[in-house]
Write an enzyme that holds these catalytic residues in place. Structure first.
Site, short mmCIF file in Angstrom:
data_model
loop_
_atom_site.label_atom_id
_atom_site.label_comp_id
_atom_site.label_asym_id
_atom_site.label_seq_id
_atom_site.Cartn_x
_atom_site.Cartn_y
_atom_site.Cartn_z
N ASP A 12 0.83 -1.20 0.00
CA ASP A 12 0.00 0.00 0.00
C ASP A 12 0.87 1.25 0.00
OD1 ASP A 12 -2.18 -1.62 0.05
OD2 ASP A 12 -2.71 -1.26 2.15
N PHE A 13 1.97 1.19 0.74
CA PHE A 13 2.86 2.35 0.83
C PHE A 13 3.45 2.68 -0.54
CE2 PHE A 13 7.15 4.13 1.36
CZ PHE A 13 6.84 5.28 2.06
N GLU A 14 3.93 1.64 -1.25
CA GLU A 14 4.51 1.87 -2.58
C GLU A 14 3.47 2.44 -3.53
OE1 GLU A 14 7.74 -1.37 -3.71
OE2 GLU A 14 6.04 -2.29 -2.65
N PHE A 15 2.25 1.90 -3.45
CA PHE A 15 1.16 2.38 -4.31
C PHE A 15 0.90 3.86 -4.03
CE2 PHE A 15 -3.19 3.29 -5.51
CZ PHE A 15 -3.37 2.59 -6.70
N LEU A 30 -36.80 -6.85 -12.25
CA LEU A 30 -36.93 -8.29 -12.41
C LEU A 30 -38.22 -8.80 -11.78
CD1 LEU A 30 -33.31 -9.48 -11.54
CD2 LEU A 30 -34.35 -9.44 -13.80
N GLU A 42 -26.76 -16.39 -10.76
CA GLU A 42 -25.85 -15.45 -10.09
C GLU A 42 -26.50 -14.99 -8.79
OE1 GLU A 42 -24.71 -12.31 -13.05
OE2 GLU A 42 -25.88 -13.62 -14.36
N LYS A 45 -27.86 -12.37 -6.15
CA LYS A 45 -28.47 -11.04 -6.26
C LYS A 45 -27.95 -10.17 -5.12
CE LYS A 45 -32.97 -8.83 -6.88
NZ LYS A 45 -32.82 -7.79 -5.84
N ASP A 65 -27.43 -6.88 -2.87
CA ASP A 65 -28.35 -5.83 -2.45
C ASP A 65 -27.58 -4.52 -2.29
OD1 ASP A 65 -30.76 -4.75 -1.81
OD2 ASP A 65 -30.76 -5.39 0.26
N ARG A 89 -30.03 4.12 -11.32
CA ARG A 89 -31.14 3.48 -12.00
C ARG A 89 -32.31 4.45 -12.21
NH1 ARG A 89 -35.95 1.16 -11.49
NH2 ARG A 89 -36.36 -0.65 -12.78
N GLU A 129 -24.17 -3.36 -9.28
CA GLU A 129 -24.60 -2.84 -7.98
C GLU A 129 -23.42 -2.20 -7.27
OE1 GLU A 129 -27.84 -3.31 -6.30
OE2 GLU A 129 -28.38 -3.68 -8.38
N TYR A 150 -22.66 -7.23 -13.62
CA TYR A 150 -23.30 -8.49 -13.98
C TYR A 150 -23.92 -8.56 -15.37
CZ TYR A 150 -27.22 -5.76 -12.10
OH TYR A 150 -28.12 -4.76 -11.83
N LYS A 194 -30.95 -16.45 -15.24
CA LYS A 194 -31.09 -15.88 -16.58
C LYS A 194 -30.98 -16.98 -17.64
CE LYS A 194 -28.68 -11.68 -15.06
NZ LYS A 194 -27.44 -10.91 -15.15
N LYS A 244 -36.16 -15.02 -4.67
CA LYS A 244 -35.89 -14.30 -3.43
C LYS A 244 -35.80 -15.28 -2.26
CE LYS A 244 -35.64 -10.39 -3.53
NZ LYS A 244 -36.44 -9.19 -3.62
N CYS A 251 -65.53 7.37 4.68
CA CYS A 251 -64.19 7.87 4.33
C CYS A 251 -63.61 8.62 5.52
CB CYS A 251 -64.29 8.80 3.11
SG CYS A 251 -62.71 9.57 2.70
N CYS A 279 -63.34 12.63 4.13
CA CYS A 279 -64.50 13.46 3.77
C CYS A 279 -65.81 12.91 4.31
CB CYS A 279 -64.58 13.63 2.26
SG CYS A 279 -65.06 12.11 1.39
N CYS A 292 -63.86 5.46 -1.77
CA CYS A 292 -64.62 6.66 -1.46
C CYS A 292 -65.12 7.22 -2.79
CB CYS A 292 -63.73 7.69 -0.76
SG CYS A 292 -64.52 9.31 -0.63
N CYS A 320 -63.12 14.95 -2.09
CA CYS A 320 -62.29 14.30 -1.08
C CYS A 320 -60.84 14.78 -1.23
CB CYS A 320 -62.37 12.78 -1.25
SG CYS A 320 -61.48 11.86 0.03
#
Length: 664
Positions: free
Chosen positions: A31-34, A81, A111, A113, A115, A134, A170, A222, A285, A309, A403, A406, A421, A427
């Protein structure tokens, strides 16, 4: 070595190290070199701005500030979907697919899904040019500056990529990073974030991209959309895009049967908790891109994909009160007000009870301990009652008969689950609801005007229907609460600009019951202008594709109401579009009126989508499967033999691409 060469070599080296670390998960330098190389490049670019490059790794540290995120149209729509929750759902889906494709072998790519926040990235000549959220699927917000700070989004691609395409994925926040962020917030005396998904989505809309750069977001890709991409299967898409430099999850499987799909689902339903990201299901798919194209889309979803799901998380809490909401159509929705409870990462205080039948089915009562879960992981719903904990003094719920707004007597027609109603024009929630629908993004898209402002304008007596919006003046608006001069100008300008909205969206905006976006487009296309539509009978309307009796009666009823006709007359006088534009009417004929075409195979002179558009532009209907009602089968290369056999068996003429073009 000259300066330009030094800068280019540093960029190339940093891009390679970035790819190795974030995509291949295999660091080649520390990380240091980067960081040292990145700092050196930053200094060189600052001193030699003439060598600026929009794909430089230094852009990942952010610094650009976006005050307002511009809304842009997706070149290729982002569909949602369809969901399934059982093996039977998947098998029914497979049957629908086979009915359209015929007796051909269908393979599936499975694949996970993830979130997160959906994103669409556009690449031209291997360079990232745009990142859109989106949004509503048709248009999204331009968050390119923020996207560039995410390490797993390549700014410059590798290998043999197409010249232009969109890639979808995502934006996610890994659990470990999310927990670390929250620990820091707590130490600083700040409220912790609720869940990774919402935090990821919120990050994309931060104005300062330097703040986004501090958040350890990742982008998991994806799918690819575009034309002439040279890709033949979804599984190949995953492999190719990984080679181009994208972070594509390796958890994917090619399955030959729904039994194999269910094995994948059942394994990950158990093991998903071992993953570093939030997941809520499996996306299945159709693997073949050609078959995907043949299956096409419904008005909302691709026919070739299904989300399975995982079983929703369930909690119990106390139902404190039942209240009732009135929608813009007058529909009454009972709402359960709950003792707040944490569910799937968010605090739930309310849940829909849907209708009187639902309350009766579960015998739901105030004071009950109820079981709550998120339907499709989004909307909380009550799925049962813990009868053991019910009080002896509990009383059955009496559904309201007036209602709540109203006080009109509610009505319920036979076969309808909802109470309504009938006081359509007296209303308040119905009045403001119709206006709020009219100004919404998918309808008239009036900038500078939101739901709260509509409520305020109605309360102050300035509007009673959507036609009144066009008579508002700055003098009327300025005395209102939180209404500065600029806000008033924006509102008036937004209303004025809405007269350019095309007829099919105006028709949707009118709020005719049962007339959604798709139906509005079909009616606009069939009748071309509002006068012709107003004169149509129920029987005539039912000849339009997908227009049934319920919709037809609703349309005739709307135009038979004198108050509606008066509002329409006023809208016309203000310049609102009540006929299809010249551009829409161009090349449209009635040549194929009453004819149904099924399109199958691969075509040379025009794409499948262009061919379908030609059919619809000339009054024809595009069918998904062959039946005795099919007028023609347009056969391209690689069409499945079962389609030909079915067409021949029911006497449907089979024509070539050339035959079809000659018909035009």
């Amino acid at each position: 070595m000259d300066i330009k060469q030094k800068i280019e070599e540093l960029r190339k080296a940093l891009q390679e190290h970035n790819y190795n670390y974030y995509v291949l998960d295999s660091a080649t330098i520390s990380d240091f070199e980067f960081d040292m190389k990145l700092k050196e490049l930053q200094e060189l670019e600052a001193n030699y701005p003439e060598f600026y490059d929009a794909t430089s790794p230094t852009l990942r540290v952010g610094g650009m500030v976006t005050k307002n995120f511009e809304t842009l149209v997706h070149e290729h729509r982002m569909y949602s979907l369809d969901n399934s929750y059982s093996k039977e759902d998947l098998e029914d889906w497979e049957k629908r697919i086979q009915k359209i494709l015929g007796d051909v072998t269908v393979e599936f790519t499975c694949e996970l899904k993830y979130d997160g926040a959906s994103i669409s990235l556009t690449y031209e000549d291997g360079k990232l040019v745009r990142g859109l959220t989106r949004g509503d699927g048709f248009q999204g917000d331009d968050v390119t500056n923020n996207i560039k700070t995410i390490k797993t989004v390549p700014l410059q691609l590798r290998g043999d990529y197409p010249s232009k395409f969109d890639i979808r994925g995502e934006i996610v926040l890994p659990f470990e990073a999310f927990e670390k962020m929250n620990l820091e917030r707590i130490e600083n005396g700040e409220e912790p974030y609720m869940n990774p998904r919402n935090t990821a989505a919120g990050s994309l809309k931060l104005q300062d991209s330097a703040l986004v750069a501090e958040r350890p977001l990742e982008c998991l890709l994806y799918s690819v959309v575009g034309t002439n991409l040279g890709l033949s299967s979804q599984y190949q898409v995953l492999e190719k895009t990984r080679n181009w430099g994208f972070k594509v999850p390796s958890v994917a499987k090619l399955c030959k049967t729904t039994d194999e799909v269910m094995e994948f689902v059942e394994y990950w339903d158990i093991h998903r908790h071992e993953l570093p990201y939030e997941t809520d299901g499996v996306v299945v798919k159709v693997n073949s891109i050609q078959q995907q194209e043949e299956l096409g889309y419904t008005s909302k979803s691709p026919r070739w994909a299904m989300a399975y799901k995982f079983k929703a998380e369930q909690v119990s809490t106390v139902l404190e009160e039942i209240t009732y909401q009135v929608g813009r159509t007058g529909a009454i929705t009972p709402v359960a007000n709950l003792t707040p409870i944490l569910l799937a990462g968010t605090t739930v205080k309310r849940a829909s009870l849907h209708n009187a039948d639902q309350i009766e089915k579960f015998d739901i009562r105030v004071g009950d301990t109820v079981f709550v879960e998120k339907g499709g992981e989004i909307i909380p719903k009550i799925v049962g009652v813990d009868l053991i904990k019910r009080s002896e003094n509990s009383l059955p719920t009496q559904y309201i008969d007036h209602c709540p707004e109203c006080h009109a007597s509610l009505v319920r027609t036979e076969g309808d689950a909802k109470h309504y109603c009938p006081n359509e024009y007296g209303c308040p929630p119905q009045i403001t609801g119709r206006i709020q629908h009219y100004i919404s993004r998918k309808a008239m898209d009036i900038e500078g005007l939101g739901g709260e402002t509509v409520e305020l304008l109605f309360k102050e007596g300035l509007i009673e229907n959507y036609a009144d919006l066009y008579t508002l003046t700055k003098e009327q608006l300025l005395p209102l609460e939180r209404m500065a001069e600029k806000s008033a100008e924006n509102l008036i300008n937004g209303v004025a600009a809405s007269v350019n909205i095309p007829f099919e969206r105006v028709l949707f905006a009118l709020g005719i019951r049962f007339v959604g976006e798709t139906v509005a487009k079909k009616l606009a296309k069939a009748y071309k202008n509002i006068e012709a539509l107003m004169e149509a009978s129920v029987k005539e309307l039912m000849t339009v594709d997908e227009i049934g009796q319920r919709i037809a009666e609703s349309v005739v009823g709307f135009f038979g109401n004198e108050k509606n006709l008066e509002i329409l007359k006023r809208l016309r006088s203000y310049g609102v579009q009540f006929e299809l534009s010249a551009d829409k009417l161009l090349n449209q004929t009635e040549l194929f009126k009453g004819k149904t075409f099924v399109v199958s195979g691969v075509f040379e002179k025009v794409s499948r989508d262009e061919l379908k558009k030609m059919i619809e532009d000339n009054g024809g209907k595009v069918g998904s499967s062959i039946s005795s009602k099919t007028s023609f089968l347009v056969a391209g290369d690689k069409m499945g033999p079962s389609k030909r056999t079915k067409a021949e068996s029911v006497g449907v003429p089979i024509i070539s691409e050339e035959d079809f073009l000659e018909m035009l």
